[in-house]
Design an enzyme around this catalytic site. Sequence first.
Site, short mmCIF file in Angstrom:
data_model
loop_
_atom_site.label_atom_id
_atom_site.label_comp_id
_atom_site.label_asym_id
_atom_site.label_seq_id
_atom_site.Cartn_x
_atom_site.Cartn_y
_atom_site.Cartn_z
N CYS A 186 -4.49 11.17 0.50
CA CYS A 186 -4.48 9.76 0.12
C CYS A 186 -3.56 9.55 -1.07
CB CYS A 186 -5.91 9.31 -0.20
SG CYS A 186 -5.97 7.67 -0.90
N ASP B 170 2.13 -2.39 -8.72
CA ASP B 170 2.55 -2.18 -7.34
C ASP B 170 4.03 -1.81 -7.32
OD1 ASP B 170 1.30 -3.30 -4.36
OD2 ASP B 170 3.45 -2.86 -4.51
N HIS C 215 -12.87 7.77 -3.61
CA HIS C 215 -12.18 7.36 -2.39
C HIS C 215 -13.12 6.54 -1.51
CE1 HIS C 215 -9.11 7.48 0.75
NE2 HIS C 215 -10.14 7.53 1.58
N ASN D 130 -6.96 -6.41 1.42
CA ASN D 130 -6.74 -6.41 2.86
C ASN D 130 -7.63 -5.33 3.46
OD1 ASN D 130 -4.65 -8.39 2.78
ND2 ASN D 130 -3.25 -6.81 2.03
N GLY E 241 -3.35 -6.22 7.53
CA GLY E 241 -2.16 -5.72 6.85
C GLY E 241 -2.42 -4.58 5.89
N HIS F 89 -7.25 3.28 0.90
CA HIS F 89 -8.09 3.52 -0.28
C HIS F 89 -8.30 2.12 -0.86
CE1 HIS F 89 -9.02 6.09 -4.07
NE2 HIS F 89 -9.25 4.82 -4.41
N HIS G 112 -8.37 -1.24 -2.49
CA HIS G 112 -7.58 -1.73 -3.62
C HIS G 112 -7.56 -3.24 -3.61
CE1 HIS G 112 -4.84 -1.05 -0.21
NE2 HIS G 112 -4.16 -2.12 -0.63
N HIS H 176 -5.29 -6.39 -4.97
CA HIS H 176 -4.03 -6.84 -5.53
C HIS H 176 -4.33 -7.95 -6.53
CE1 HIS H 176 -1.45 -5.15 -2.16
NE2 HIS H 176 -2.59 -5.25 -1.53
P1 AMP Z 1 -1.93 -3.01 1.36
O1 AMP Z 1 -0.72 -3.32 2.22
O2 AMP Z 1 -2.83 -4.16 1.10
O3 AMP Z 1 -2.67 -1.80 1.90
O4 AMP Z 1 -1.35 -2.63 -0.05
C1 AMP Z 1 -0.77 -1.40 -0.35
C2 AMP Z 1 0.13 -1.62 -1.52
O5 AMP Z 1 0.39 -0.37 -2.12
C3 AMP Z 1 1.49 -2.23 -1.18
O6 AMP Z 1 1.63 -3.47 -1.87
C4 AMP Z 1 2.49 -1.18 -1.65
O7 AMP Z 1 3.64 -1.74 -2.22
C5 AMP Z 1 1.68 -0.40 -2.67
N1 AMP Z 1 2.07 0.98 -2.89
C6 AMP Z 1 2.29 1.94 -1.95
N2 AMP Z 1 2.61 3.10 -2.54
C7 AMP Z 1 2.59 2.88 -3.87
C8 AMP Z 1 2.84 3.70 -5.02
N3 AMP Z 1 3.19 4.98 -4.90
N4 AMP Z 1 2.74 3.13 -6.25
C9 AMP Z 1 2.41 1.82 -6.37
N5 AMP Z 1 2.14 1.01 -5.33
C10 AMP Z 1 2.24 1.53 -4.10
ZN ZN Z 2 -8.01 7.86 -1.89
#
Ligand code: AMP
Ligand code: ZN
Length: 114
Positions: free
Chosen positions: A4, A30, A46, A87, A93, A98, A100, A102
Amino acid sequence: MENCIFCKIINREIPSTIVYEDDKVLAFKDINPVAPVHVLIIPKVHIKNVMDLNEQNLDILKDIHLAAKKIAGEMGVADKGFRLITNCGEEAGQTVFHLHYHLIGGKELGPKII
Ligand code: AMP
Ligand code: ZN
């Protein structure tokens, strides 16, 4: 979780720009921001997504929301407003599995979906 990407960020195996941390929550910028303020707030344990929440781990939502308030204040969006979005699942989307949130702000946000 081994593979992850957000667990790797928690474990400092992948670099990130951390903006907030406590014993239960981590928040970082992000990598692909959609607004001047775009922070991801995650639990240190996790949890896949909202569907993975249960009576035992639900308390993390309190910590995430308290962290969101602090971050919004520090990043200057508390008064003007911001969105806190999660999401859940592929059709929504979700790309990183994991949990999160936004935190997005710093400009007029739109379009509104709901
Ligand atoms: P989601 O599409 O809601 O699952 O959001 C995942 C988010 O993680 C996206 O906005 C990506 O730009 C962000 N993301 C993916 N990898 C990384 C990373 N290594 N560091 C920071 N953000 C990330
Ligand atoms: Zn994780």
